[in-house]
Design an enzyme around this catalytic site. Structure first.
Site, short mmCIF file in Angstrom:
data_model
loop_
_atom_site.label_atom_id
_atom_site.label_comp_id
_atom_site.label_asym_id
_atom_site.label_seq_id
_atom_site.Cartn_x
_atom_site.Cartn_y
_atom_site.Cartn_z
N ARG A 36 8.64 -0.37 7.43
CA ARG A 36 8.05 -1.10 6.32
C ARG A 36 7.82 -2.58 6.59
NH1 ARG A 36 10.83 0.54 0.67
NH2 ARG A 36 9.06 -0.67 -0.06
N HIS A 82 0.68 6.90 2.88
CA HIS A 82 1.69 5.92 2.48
C HIS A 82 2.25 6.27 1.10
CE1 HIS A 82 3.62 2.07 3.24
NE2 HIS A 82 3.32 1.66 2.01
N TYR A 126 -12.49 -2.54 -10.06
CA TYR A 126 -13.61 -3.47 -10.14
C TYR A 126 -14.07 -3.97 -8.77
CZ TYR A 126 -12.33 -3.69 -15.08
OH TYR A 126 -12.05 -3.39 -16.38
#
Length: 829
Positions: A36, A82, A126
């Site tokens: 990570r 993931h 968006y």
């Protein structure tokens, strides 16, 4: 309890909770470290970044295709590779698209992806995104067995364990992450410099880190700015850990009402611009910074522009120093070159990082070559079958026509021509158009080409030098395609303007130009030259401007500025603007409150002004020959707005000022070459406001141009505007009473021109001559012989056309100077 239940309880294993917690926590820590938080040294990516780029590649979301909604990309990332929150995946994509976060962005974003003010990106529904062109170099050859693939989290798909990156992403984009018990913070670097460093390492495997630092000069932040000093860079590159100081890029702009503005155009990396502005405004509100009148953020799409309007009479350097100390305009960046190496965290130096990347590229090239060799051999095998078929075309056709079914035809072909199963099947699948003459020729040509390719690929696999050559060629192509200039400038740690007790004494050169620009420079910027040398550029000037005064003094000294109207101002040397040797400096009107027609006529450095006694006096001389002595104690109480230093009569003005001890001799010279030599006892000590007495009687067209305080062992150096001058023993000038007409000091012929000035000198002295072009020459006095008073002198400086000498100044005698001696065959005796 029954006997059977007692047995069951005894059979249960006993587990130490301490050991179990230790094991579980270590497993968790390694998962965070490896999976990570830390980047891989090979591709410079953390797992989430690698999975995001791989998912975009699998979507066909490349730079030359239309944008895709970010939500679609995030869905593929978390759904396939993931298994974490969508916010984490989207934040990763956003950061890779921010030009102020990534030196070389890996995502091309369309829409609102945040700002330097800390504004969040728009929701993923968006915005749109796609890979950048640079990403193609990171995922290049991924389908050629160049890296290992591992199962994804649910074993339904496979993902790469590392990307076969052609670019040293670990350095050019850096990385930052906090793991368990460790952290990484790798700054971004310039792609061109890093590739040049890799090429240098290829050419010389024994290259030192010091030599690499001459190529990779330091971090290169996307927000530009400055890095102050190289010690932190050197420490980080040698040990893997270090701290560099980042500083904003600022400049000063003049504005109305004799005031200035500080303009900030670049801020430190990872600094929130809005927070920075708020911090400065808060300091203004709390009156911890009182020099700023107004702050405005005028930033736009073109870049950062924060304007700080200063109050009148404020020194920009001092204000900047306060800002650097109290705001994030200056901040540190702690470098930790920690990354994953062979599945283990390791702190590396800069050379080791480059070596690991080159080792990765060598593995990728070998595996790619082996893959291409396998594919080439497979193709050659098929082409061999086709070649046999077209060589025995009639027999092949007849055999196929005679067969009852494809299986029988395939078996007959294999038996008759000793073909493999795939060769026989390819012949059966061959279209009739390939039986034409051109197609038959093409098969032969393809076969010959693939045989050559196989030979080349085998040669590469057997020759490590060829592999290295391929790696270098690819690096050169990357540099040619994506290389750019540095954005962050590395500078020496500049002198801060601090309280006097924290300032290290240093000899400075202070220059003032004809139009009133002043600056200071360390004395070591100027180099000594032989008489007749060409000189060194001291200031870049305009055609209507030239250097008129040059002084040497400690940066702790006080400068008394005498104006032509008789007013005197006080300024510390360290308050004067520090500028480059070729810079013009800043206007004196921005340092002193001068009147409309007022200008600085004389400057006098005073050491430790606050503790002076009346053993010294200030001698002032006007151009019409008026002289006055005033005790130095009259000037002990400075007033920033200035005080009246002496009374000036009509049509007169102050020429210069000098310190005397009460037992000195005064020497005046006029522009027409006349001089007068008298003891200072002929001039009584007067008050600060007195007008003075006559020092020399002048002809109608004459005026005083030089004043010297004479010591008994001195000789007199006289310089004329055409670059000629001479040293004459003091004994050649007899003592007179003040007020006389004087005697000739040097002939002002057409060759010599008018007199520029005089100085008392000995052999140990060094004098600086300045021309109207800004040229400065540093000249040891032991190179000029002493000659008589009635001589015309010798050439001191070679001048170009339209150049004349306009000023001269003597360097401090106690200073040890290193001469840069230059023989000049054109110097004249």
């Amino acid at each position: 309890m029954t006997e059977s239940s007692e047995i069951t309880e005894m059979e249960k294993p006993t587990i130490s909770i301490e050991k179990e917690l230790r094991k579980s926590y270590l497993d968790y820590a390694m998962s965070v470290i490896i999976g990570r938080a830390l980047p891989d040294v090979r591709d410079g990516l953390k797992p989430v970044h690698r999975r995001a780029l791989f998912a975009m590649r699998e979507l066909g979301n490349t730079y030359n295709r239309p944008y895709i909604k970010s939500a679609r990309i995030v869905g593929d990332v978390i759904g396939k590779y993931h298994p974490h929150g969508d916010t984490a995946a989207y934040d990763t994509i956003v950061r890779m698209a921010q030009t102020f976060s990534m030196r070389y962005p890996l995502v091309d974003g369309q829409g609102n992806f945040g700002s330097m003010d800390g504004d969040s990106a728009a929701a993923m529904r968006y915005t749109e995104a796609r890979m950048t062109k640079l990403d193609q170099e990171i995922v290049a050859d991924l389908d050629k067995d160049t890296v290992d693939f591992v199962p994804n989290y649910d074993n339904s798909l496979e993902e790469p364990s590392v990307l076969p990156s052609k670019i040293p992403n670990i350095l050019i984009n850096g990385s930052e992450g906090i793991a368990v018990g460790m952290a990484t913070k790798i700054p971004p670097h310039n792609l061109t410099e890093v590739i040049n460093g890799l090429i240098a390492l290829i050419e010389d495997a024994n290259i030192t880190i010091h030599q690499l630092m001459g190529i990779i000069t330091g971090p290169d932040f996307p927000t530009g700015g400055f890095i102050c000093g190289r010690a932190g860079i050197r420490e980080a590159y040698e040990t893997g850990r270090g701290v560099v100081i980042m500083r904003s890029c600022t400049h000063v702009e003049p504005r109305s009402k004799n005031s200035e503005s500080i303009v900030i155009t670049e801020i430190p990396y990872q600094q929130n611009k809005a927070t920075l502005v708020e911090k400065i405004a808060q300091l203004m509100k709390e009156k911890r910074i009182t020099s700023i009148a107004e702050i405005r953020d005028e930033s736009d799409r073109q870049g950062v522009r924060i304007v700080l309007d200063l109050k009148r009479d404020e020194i920009p350097d001092i204000v900047l120093n306060q800002l650097f100390k109290m705001t994030p305009l200056q901040k540190s960046f702690g470098i930790i070159l920690l990354c994953i190496v062979n599945n283990k965290p390791e702190v590396l130096n800069i050379k080791q990082v480059l070596e690991h990347f080159l080792a990765h590229r060598r593995t990728v090239v070998y595996r790619r070559t082996a893959y291409e060799l396998r594919k080439a051999e497979e193709k050659a095998h098929i082409l061999e079958g086709l070649k046999i078929a077209i060589s025995n075309l009639d027999e092949v056709v007849e055999l196929i026509r005679a067969s009852a079914n494809p299986a029988e035809a395939k078996a007959e072909l294999k038996s008759r021509f000793e073909l493999s199963d795939i060769q026989a099947q390819t012949i059966l699948d061959m279209r009739l158009q390939r039986l034409t003459g051109l197609e038959r020729d093409k098969i032969i040509k393809d076969y010959n080409e693939i045989i050559e390719k196989i030979a080349w690929l085998k040669k590469v696999l057997g020759d490590d030098d060829l592999v290295i050559q391929i790696i270098r060629e690819e690096l050169d192509q990357i540099k040619e395609e994506y290389g750019d200039e540095r954005r962050t400038e590395i500078i020496d740690a500049p002198d801060d303007i601090l309280p006097e007790d924290m300032i290290i004494p240093e000899e400075m050169v202070v220059t003032i130009s004809h139009t009133g620009y002043i600056k200071r420079n360390p004395l070591n910027l100027y180099r000594a030259q032989r008489r007749g040398g060409k000189g060194v550029k001291g200031m870049t000037t305009l055609e209507d401007d030239f250097v008129t005064n040059l002084y040497t003094a400690s940066n702790l000294d006080t400068f008394l500025f005498f104006t032509n109207t008789g007013k005197v101002f006080w300024r510390k040397v360290y308050e004067l603007p520090l500028a480059g040797r070729a810079a013009r400096g800043k206007a004196v009107v921005n340092l002193l409150e001068l009147g409309k027609e007022e200008k600085v006529a004389a400057v006098l450095p005073i050491a430790d002004l606050a503790n002076v006694d009346d053993s010294q006096t200030v001698l002032t001389v006007t151009k019409l020959g008026r002289v006055k002595k005033t005790s130095i104690t009259e000037y002990k109480r400075p007033l920033r707005k200035g005080k009246l230093g002496l009374t000036i009569k009509d049509e007169d003005e102050i020429l210069t000022a000098a310190l005397t001890t009460g037992d000195d001799e005064i020497f005046l010279v006029t522009k027409n070459g006349l001089s007068i030599h008298f003891h200072e006892s002929n001039v009584r000590t007067m008050g600060r406001l007195a007008a003075g007495v006559k020092g020399i009687t002048l002809a109608e067209d004459d005026e005083v141009v030089g004043v010297s305080v004479i010591k008994s062992d001195d000789s007199i150096l006289t310089v004329t505007e055409n670059g000629y001058g001479k040293r004459t023993a003091v004994a050649e000038y007899k003592l007179q009473n003040r007020g006389g007409k004087g005697v000739f000091a040097i002939k002002t012929s057409e060759r010599n021109g008018k007199v520029v000035g005089v100085l008392p000198v000995v052999d140990e002295d060094q004098v600086m001559l300045i021309a109207n072009s800004g040229k400065v020459i540093r000249m040891p006095m032991d190179t000029i012989r002493i000659i008589g008073r009635n001589t015309q002198g010798v050439r001191l400086i070679n001048l170009e056309d339209n150049e004349i000498v306009v000023g001269m100044s003597m360097l401090a005698r106690e200073e040890e100077m290193v001469e840069d001696i230059e023989d000049n065959d054109n110097s004249a005796d």
